[in-house]
Design an enzyme around this catalytic site. Structure first.
Site, mmCIF file in Angstrom:
data_model
loop_
_atom_site.group_PDB
_atom_site.id
_atom_site.type_symbol
_atom_site.label_atom_id
_atom_site.label_comp_id
_atom_site.label_asym_id
_atom_site.label_seq_id
_atom_site.Cartn_x
_atom_site.Cartn_y
_atom_site.Cartn_z
ATOM 1 N N PRO A 91 -21.732 68.790 81.817
ATOM 2 C CA PRO A 91 -22.128 70.167 82.111
ATOM 3 C C PRO A 91 -21.671 70.673 83.473
ATOM 4 O O PRO A 91 -21.875 71.826 83.809
ATOM 5 C CB PRO A 91 -23.659 70.132 82.023
ATOM 6 N N ASP B 50 -9.468 71.812 84.982
ATOM 7 C CA ASP B 50 -9.448 73.100 84.298
ATOM 8 C C ASP B 50 -10.571 74.003 84.777
ATOM 9 O O ASP B 50 -11.350 73.635 85.658
ATOM 10 C CB ASP B 50 -9.465 72.914 82.778
ATOM 11 N N LYS C 213 -7.425 77.442 82.026
ATOM 12 C CA LYS C 213 -7.133 78.526 81.094
ATOM 13 C C LYS C 213 -8.396 79.366 80.935
ATOM 14 O O LYS C 213 -9.483 78.833 80.798
ATOM 15 C CB LYS C 213 -6.736 77.967 79.724
ATOM 16 N N GLY D 237 -13.762 70.102 81.516
ATOM 17 C CA GLY D 237 -15.132 70.562 81.374
ATOM 18 C C GLY D 237 -15.713 70.087 80.055
ATOM 19 O O GLY D 237 -15.030 70.058 79.044
ATOM 20 N N GLY D 238 -16.959 69.632 80.079
ATOM 21 C CA GLY D 238 -17.582 69.131 78.856
ATOM 22 C C GLY D 238 -16.967 67.818 78.432
ATOM 23 O O GLY D 238 -16.759 66.922 79.227
ATOM 24 N N ASP D 239 -16.624 67.720 77.161
ATOM 25 C CA ASP D 239 -16.032 66.519 76.589
ATOM 26 C C ASP D 239 -14.521 66.704 76.491
ATOM 27 O O ASP D 239 -14.054 67.813 76.231
ATOM 28 C CB ASP D 239 -16.624 66.275 75.193
ATOM 29 N N ILE E 101 -13.580 68.427 72.947
ATOM 30 C CA ILE E 101 -14.183 69.666 72.457
ATOM 31 C C ILE E 101 -13.643 70.795 73.324
ATOM 32 O O ILE E 101 -13.906 70.849 74.518
ATOM 33 C CB ILE E 101 -15.718 69.612 72.508
#
Length: 114
Positions: free
Chosen positions: A10, A33, A55, A86-88, A91
């Site tokens: 997160p 990113d 992006k 970011g995150g996984d 995903i």
């Protein structure tokens, strides 16, 4: 030489996995990113190269092909290379395309999930 695709979770530096934190702390280059918190970059050594490859909607710093090529090119120079996502890593992260490029180039890699 190795590339790590690290899931930032997160975004809170206190919530990244222990393994992800350790890898960031010894990185020689980090490609990050828009979804990875800037606070995570504070974990990266001062000498490490930092490359924003984010992006946002229709605004892209680099195409996916360019990002994959940069990872391969930088990995060939040696060191610990991190693709901080970011995150996984898979995903919304296009991690599959990046590991395909690394595998095709014979670059060792490891996935560190969020």
């Amino acid at each position: 030489m190795k590339v790590y695709l690290v899931g930032a979770g997160p975004g809170d530096p206190g919530l990244i996995t222990v393994k992800g934190r350790r890898i960031l702390e010894r990185a020689d280059a980090v490609f990050y990113d828009n979804l990875a918190s800037d606070r995570l970059l504070d974990l990266v050594p001062r000498h490490a190269e930092r490359v924003y490859v984010g992006k946002k909607r229709s605004l892209h710093e680099f195409s996916q092909e360019e990002i994959s090529a940069m990872l391969v090119e930088r990995a060939r120079k040696g060191g610990t290379i991190v693709r901080l996502k970011g995150g996984d890593p898979f995903i919304f992260g296009r991690g599959g395309e990046e590991i395909e490029a690394l595998a095709s180039a014979g670059i060792p890699f490891e996935i560190v999930p969020a």
